[in-house]
Design a protein around this motif. Structure first.
Motif, PDB file in Angstrom:
ATOM      1  N   ASP A  97      49.019  44.757  34.829  1.00 56.52           N
ATOM      2  CA  ASP A  97      49.091  44.691  36.288  1.00 56.52           C
ATOM      3  C   ASP A  97      48.028  43.737  36.841  1.00 56.52           C
ATOM      4  N   TYR A 118      52.639  54.585  35.157  1.00 59.06           N
ATOM      5  CA  TYR A 118      51.664  53.656  35.739  1.00 59.06           C
ATOM      6  C   TYR A 118      50.254  54.242  35.766  1.00 59.06           C
ATOM      7  N   ASN A 143      54.875  49.170  31.836  1.00 57.07           N
ATOM      8  CA  ASN A 143      55.094  50.222  32.827  1.00 57.07           C
ATOM      9  C   ASN A 143      56.477  50.833  32.595  1.00 57.07           C
ATOM     10  N   TRP A 161      52.847  41.278  37.433  1.00 51.72           N
ATOM     11  CA  TRP A 161      52.756  41.821  36.078  1.00 51.72           C
ATOM     12  C   TRP A 161      52.788  40.653  35.106  1.00 51.72           C
TER      13      TRP A 161
END
Length: 451
Positions: free
Chosen positions: A108, A84, A53, A334
């Motif tokens: 994620d 994202y 990200n 994450w």
């Protein structure tokens, strides 16, 4: 501390398990050299690429990679940041390519099932990876909630690298100004809603309101439903039932969404358009008394003078308010995963392994404010004073989340389901439909998606 020598020793132990005949075949092979082959040499360094990200990719490249290279100088790491909203699609495209670019994917929370189902991720507990894992890595030391984020169908596809929980931040000065007691982990949603009108106040006496009770996610975006879901979970509600069918369009779910919508009454003007950035800005500028936001923003909101007007003594952090069953939290982990098609798996795992080791985790927590996932780290005294109140709050949030299964839908189609929730929650927030109608519409659509 995980060093190349630790990995070599691990491989050496495994080599000793083969039969006598196999050992004879090895002859004079230098097992230590063999073990470090995939870690590069000064003459022939190994290069790995990481997709992350963009919100934290620069911090990884500039700070975490630099520290990692003190231990593994022959592994060159390049981190590419992706917005994202584009990240999952780019991960899927690269991982399913015959010749993927990326060796490490920082994934994620809800994406592991989808990536695993297409064969994109390597099993980090396979014999191959076990041979590269240091003996003191200690899988059992991870808290259950963050570690489970990268598990799917009994296979461990990742490890926690940036362990996040949705938490409650509060401005002590604004609470004092309003004469409202500071929140505690026992604060209920009913009590909070009773206090909220008092936290909308004129702090300088000019007759104009200049401070509000709350800011958080209200805009239509994938993370906005996590606020509603956390309220629902704290009252015993679930996203899915035991058969994997939507269960959130219940009386508990509707009441939770009504609560989320009511928060808008005590939020700053224009809050319907507020999400991550806007709520952070309002809190850091001292214009809202409470913020429901991801815990990892604590350092930038209470400690770093470059990004906040507040100081650590002004900011409190804890679990979200209590419902009829428990306090609230929401998991947002994450995880570091290795591409199943990577040609540099050993180096990729060395990178991910070091970042998630006890040493690497402690370094990143103190240097960047990255939240730890390990029980031993959270039970220890942090090196930085500002982390002292954070560690117990985070441990409590992990426990609450694990017990109440407070996370997004776990399914290969979870992203599509989250987009549906974002659409319908967004419509309800904007007053275009009732909470009940929004949740019924979402349940019908998600049931079709999950078939």
């Amino acid at each position: 501390m995980i060093q190349p020598a630790d990995i070599a020793a691990s491989v050496s132990r495994r080599v000793l398990l083969v039969g006598t005949a196999s050992l004879a075949l090895l002859g004079a092979v230098d097992v230590s050299a063999y073990a470090q082959d995939g870690l590069g040499t000064a003459e022939q360094p190994v290069e790995i690429h990481v997709m992350a990200n963009e919100a934290f990719s620069t911090a990884i490249q500039e700070t975490e990679v630099a520290e990692f290279n003190k231990h593994y100088p022959n592994i060159k790491v390049t981190v590419d940041g992706v917005p994202y909203v584009e990240l999952l699609a780019k991960m899927m495209l690269d991982a399913t390519s015959p010749t993927p670019t990326y060796d490490v994917l920082i994934v994620d929370d809800p994406w592991t099932p989808q990536l695993a189902e297409v064969g994109a991720l390597a099993d980090l507990k396979s014999p191959e990876f076990a041979a590269w894992t240091a003996s003191d890595y200690d899988w059992a030391d991870f808290n259950a909630a963050p570690l489970a984020a990268s598990e799917w169908k009994g296979v461990q596809y990742g490890v926690p690298l940036r362990s996040n929980m949705l938490m409650m931040f509060y401005n002590r000065a604004l609470y004092d100004k309003a004469g409202v007691p500071h929140p505690t982990p026992d604060l209920t949603w009913a009590q909070y809603m009773e206090q909220a009108p008092k936290l909308v106040q004129d702090t300088n006496g000019d007759g104009k309101v200049d401070a509000w009770a709350v800011d958080t996610y209200f805009v239509r975006e994938p993370l906005t439903p996590t606020i509603w879901q956390t309220i629902m979970n704290s009252n015993g509600g679930k996203l899915l039932d035991a058969d994997g069918k939507p269960a959130f369009n219940s009386e508990i779910g509707v009441a939770a969404l009504d609560t989320h919508r009511k928060l808008l009454e005590y939020a700053p003007p224009g809050a319907l358009a507020h999400g991550y950035t806007e709520s952070l800005q309002a809190f850091r500028q001292g214009t809202v008394a409470t913020m429901f936001q991801w815990g990892s923003v604590y350092r930038s909101s209470a400690v770093d003078p470059k990004t906040t007007t507040l100081k650590p003594e002004q900011v409190g952090v804890q679990v979200m308010p209590v419902g009829s069953v428990s306090a609230g939290a929401h998991r947002g982990i994450w995880s570091g995963s290795v591409s199943a098609k990577s040609e540099n798996k050993q180096a990729a795992w060395a990178f991910v392994q070091w970042l998630s080791s006890k040493e690497g985790e402690a370094f990143r927590a103190n240097a960047l404010g990255t939240f730890p996932a390990r029980k031993s780290t959270l039970a220890s005294k942090p090196q930085s004073d500002w982390l002292v109140p954070v560690y117990p709050a985070l441990q409590f949030a992990y426990d609450v989340s694990a017990k109440g299964e407070m996370w997004r839908i776990r399914d290969p189609r979870s992203d599509a389901a989250q987009q549906i929730l974002a659409d319908e929650i967004g419509r309800a927030m904007a007053g275009k439909t009732s909470s009940a109608d929004a949740l019924n519409a979402a349940a019908e659509k998600i049931a079709d998606v999950l078939k």
